[in-house]
Structures are given as C-alpha cells and as structure tokens.
Scaffold this motif. Structure first.
Motif, mmCIF file in Angstrom:
data_model
loop_
_atom_site.group_PDB
_atom_site.id
_atom_site.type_symbol
_atom_site.label_atom_id
_atom_site.label_comp_id
_atom_site.label_asym_id
_atom_site.label_seq_id
_atom_site.Cartn_x
_atom_site.Cartn_y
_atom_site.Cartn_z
ATOM 1 N N ILE A 261 13.514 8.192 1.081
ATOM 2 C CA ILE A 261 12.688 7.727 2.109
ATOM 3 C C ILE A 261 11.554 6.861 1.431
ATOM 4 C CG2 ILE A 261 10.657 8.324 3.762
ATOM 5 C CD1 ILE A 261 13.619 9.150 4.871
ATOM 6 N N ASN A 262 11.140 5.730 1.927
ATOM 7 C CA ASN A 262 9.974 4.863 1.558
ATOM 8 C C ASN A 262 8.877 5.168 2.637
ATOM 9 O OD1 ASN A 262 9.201 1.372 2.001
ATOM 10 N ND2 ASN A 262 8.456 2.816 0.447
ATOM 11 N N ILE A 263 7.872 5.925 2.279
ATOM 12 C CA ILE A 263 6.715 6.338 3.174
ATOM 13 C C ILE A 263 5.461 6.456 2.356
ATOM 14 C CG2 ILE A 263 7.074 8.670 3.085
ATOM 15 C CD1 ILE A 263 6.546 6.438 6.417
ATOM 16 N N LYS A 264 4.404 6.372 2.691
ATOM 17 C CA LYS A 264 3.255 6.818 2.053
ATOM 18 C C LYS A 264 2.329 7.500 3.104
ATOM 19 C CE LYS A 264 0.878 2.218 2.156
ATOM 20 N NZ LYS A 264 0.382 0.931 1.336
ATOM 21 N N ASN A 265 1.298 8.107 2.449
ATOM 22 C CA ASN A 265 0.139 8.762 3.349
ATOM 23 C C ASN A 265 -0.580 7.579 3.828
ATOM 24 O OD1 ASN A 265 0.994 11.314 2.768
ATOM 25 N ND2 ASN A 265 -0.294 11.503 0.774
ATOM 26 N N LEU A 266 -0.925 7.575 5.169
ATOM 27 C CA LEU A 266 -1.934 6.462 5.704
ATOM 28 C C LEU A 266 -3.509 7.032 5.540
ATOM 29 C CD1 LEU A 266 0.010 5.485 8.914
ATOM 30 C CD2 LEU A 266 -0.482 4.200 6.945
ATOM 31 N N GLY A 310 -7.416 9.236 1.221
ATOM 32 C CA GLY A 310 -6.109 9.818 1.237
ATOM 33 C C GLY A 310 -5.249 8.706 1.129
ATOM 34 N N GLU A 311 -5.286 7.697 0.566
ATOM 35 C CA GLU A 311 -4.236 6.575 0.429
ATOM 36 C C GLU A 311 -3.635 6.529 -0.801
ATOM 37 O OE1 GLU A 311 -6.672 3.478 1.574
ATOM 38 O OE2 GLU A 311 -6.331 3.782 3.691
ATOM 39 N N ILE A 312 -2.517 5.760 -0.935
ATOM 40 C CA ILE A 312 -1.932 5.464 -2.276
ATOM 41 C C ILE A 312 -2.010 3.962 -2.174
ATOM 42 C CG2 ILE A 312 0.240 5.461 -3.871
ATOM 43 C CD1 ILE A 312 0.979 8.046 -2.496
ATOM 44 N N LYS A 313 -3.022 3.540 -2.930
ATOM 45 C CA LYS A 313 -3.213 1.940 -2.686
ATOM 46 C C LYS A 313 -2.190 1.235 -3.323
ATOM 47 C CE LYS A 313 -8.208 1.971 -1.840
ATOM 48 N NZ LYS A 313 -9.652 1.756 -2.143
ATOM 49 N N ASN A 314 -1.584 -0.055 -2.743
ATOM 50 C CA ASN A 314 -0.969 -0.920 -3.226
ATOM 51 C C ASN A 314 0.447 -0.622 -4.055
ATOM 52 O OD1 ASN A 314 -3.023 -2.741 -2.552
ATOM 53 N ND2 ASN A 314 -4.061 -2.063 -4.519
ATOM 54 N N GLN A 315 0.745 0.703 -3.540
ATOM 55 C CA GLN A 315 2.124 1.244 -4.072
ATOM 56 C C GLN A 315 2.829 1.677 -2.940
ATOM 57 O OE1 GLN A 315 0.128 4.019 -6.552
ATOM 58 N NE2 GLN A 315 0.146 2.997 -8.355
#
Length: 326
Positions: A261-266, A310-315
């Motif tokens: 799954i391609n997903i990240k915390n917003l 709470g973000e994973i920036k640029n990744q």
C-alpha cells in the motif's frame, strides 16, 4: 464560449493510433512513461476530479470565465515561473502548482508501478506460465493496470468510479486490439468498492499493490459507492473501508503472496499510514516485510510521526506485508 470550449482539443489532445503505438512500444522497451497513452484515455477523468481538498475541479474551473481570467492575470504577473509561450501550457502548470482552491490530481508513475508490482516477483510467482495475478483495489488512472498487462501479467482492478472503469476498459481494449496483450492474459475490472468481498478472487492473487484514496484529501467522483460519500468521517472510513479492504486483500492472496500500500500520514487526526499498518498487523496471517520509498530505496518508517505536524515530508512510503497462512 468558455475557455474549455475554445481550447478543448488542445487541452485534451487525442493522438493517432500510430502515435499511441509508438508511445506504448517505448514504454514496453523501457524508454517511455506512457505519457501520451495515459493522457489520451484518462486526462478528462483526471480533470473531473478535485485535488487536495479543493472545492472545484479543473474541468469546472475551465468553464468559469472569471476564474480563468484571474488565473491568466496571475500567470502574467509571474513570468519567471510561467515561462511557456503557450497559454494553455501555462494554465495547466497553474493547475498543477499554483493555488490550493483548484488543483488537478496526480497519476501514479508507470515505471514505478511496474517496479513495485514485481519487487517480489520470484518469491510470489506460482504460475507455470510465468504470469502473476496482480490486484489493484483502487484502480486510478490506468498506470498500474498498464504496468501489469503490458508486462505480460494478469490484472484485477477494483474501483467504484463508473466513468473511470469505462476508460480503463477502452484502454485495455486498445492494448489487446494492437497486439500488446494476448488471449491468455486476464484483465478483469470490478465497478464497486473494495470493501465488498469478490468471491471469485479469493485465493488467486500473487501480488496486491495500490495507492488508495487519502480519505477526503481528493474527490474522485460522485458515485454512490465512493468510500468518502458512504463513510464521511475518518473513524467511520477506517472501520468501514480501510479495515474491510485489507481483510479482503488477505482473503484474495495466495499463501506466500504480497500486499503493498502506498499511503502516508496526513496529520495527527488522519494518520492514514498508521491506520493501514494497524489493519494489516491485526490479521494473524499477515507478516510485516518492510516499508520502502516510492523510489525503491529502502528507508524504514516507524508508526510514529516524524515531525510536529505528523507528516512524512516529501516521501511516499509503501508498506509491504506477506500472507504466511490461511
């Protein structure tokens, strides 16, 4: 006459069969990105969607004279950024980069999709004819379907967007009619939500990979079975869409198969990566494998946010789990 009507053929350029075939050959041989092909079949679908919590779609924007006039004035005020001599090109750049209230959604890159699906090819393959059964529980705009079937494998795609599914079928038919896929390949499309179990898929999938909706960050359609229409707050969406989709994916996989799954915390209120990770981890038969970046470089992410927002920036993290038992 609206800006869309004046420039429709330029914005939504259609390519000849010869141009599309050349574009597809380039991708199949490792050189291209299917830019012309995906634009030909899916650009109108993309422009009908609202990106990044915007309230208006690019298609609606192009039909609003006042909005377009304001955009053209803005473009004229930024000559160092909008450098094209073509007005339509600058308008499209404006829709990609410039404002938050109207923004087009992105398509998943084809080459990366191919690499991700086949990251565990040797471990997942069980078919004697060297064909993987690949699942996509949120089809998107043709890049993942194309990456699978143009590589000689079988694709099973689920998406509730009726207009999108029609375009996926049209694109797949073009591949078939022009000899890019054969009679022995399967390309099955299911027009429904991924939270609803499809019995005929149980136990047949080798590799599942998708890039699902980021809750309500983007609006893809007004179809009644769209996840954020049915489940319009985050907890409801997780309980009624995310968790059932992950459970169904587990049911569909063969033992030894992989799910990605391609997903990240917003943000802290919408921790999508964590929600999906927890859903996978809650199933006893799933084993965590790794989390890697979209660019296929290994980089581990924990379940914690890596900054105050709470973000994973640029990744773009992609988690992977393996089904180890029924």
């Amino acid at each position: 006459m609206s800006y869309l009507e004046q420039h429709y053929n330029e914005i939504f350029k259609k390519y000849s069969d010869e141009e599309l075939i050349k574009d597809i050959f380039s991708y199949v041989n490792g050189g291209g990105n299917l830019n012309k092909t995906l634009s030909h079949f899916f650009k109108e679908c993309i422009y009908q969607c609202c990106g990044k919590k915007s309230n208006i779609s690019p298609m609606e924007f192009l039909q609003n004279e006042e909005m377009v006039d304001n955009a053209l004035k803005y473009i004229e005020s930024k000559p160092k950024f909008f450098t094209s001599t073509n007005e339509v090109s600058n308008i499209e750049s404006y829709l990609r980069n410039s404002v938050s209230w109207v923004r087009k959604v992105a398509n998943f890159p084809c080459k990366e999709a191919r690499s991700i699906y086949f990251r565990y090819f040797e471990n997942a393959l069980t078919d004697k004819n060297n064909k993987l059964n690949c699942l996509d529980t949120s089809c998107g705009f043709g890049s993942r379907m194309s990456s699978v079937i143009l590589s000689g494998h079988n694709y099973f795609g689920i998406d509730p967007n009726v207009k999108l599914q029609n375009k996926l079928f049209e694109c797949a038919k073009f591949y078939y009619d022009n000899g890019f896929i054969d009679n022995n390949q399967i390309c099955n499309l299911y027009t429904q939500g991924s939270e609803i179990l499809i019995e005929e898929l149980v136990g047949i999938i080798d590799v599942a990979f998708t890039s699902p909706p980021y809750f309500n960050l983007e609006k893809y359609s007004d179809d009644e079975c769209a996840s954020t229409i049915n489940y319009n707050n985050y907890d409801l969406w997780v309980n009624n869409f995310v968790i059932p989709t992950v459970y169904n994916t587990y049911k569909y996989l063969k033992v030894g198969g992989y799910a990605m799954i391609n997903i990240k915390n917003l943000n802290k209120k919408e921790p999508l990566y964590d929600s999906y990770f927890n859903a996978f981890s809650s199933i006893d038969g799933f084993e965590y494998v790794e989390t890697f970046d979209l660019n296929i470089t290994k980089k581990q992410y924990g379940l914690q946010f890596n900054n105050e927002k709470g973000e994973i920036k640029n990744q773009e993290p992609i988690m992977c789990f393996r089904k180890v038992k029924k």
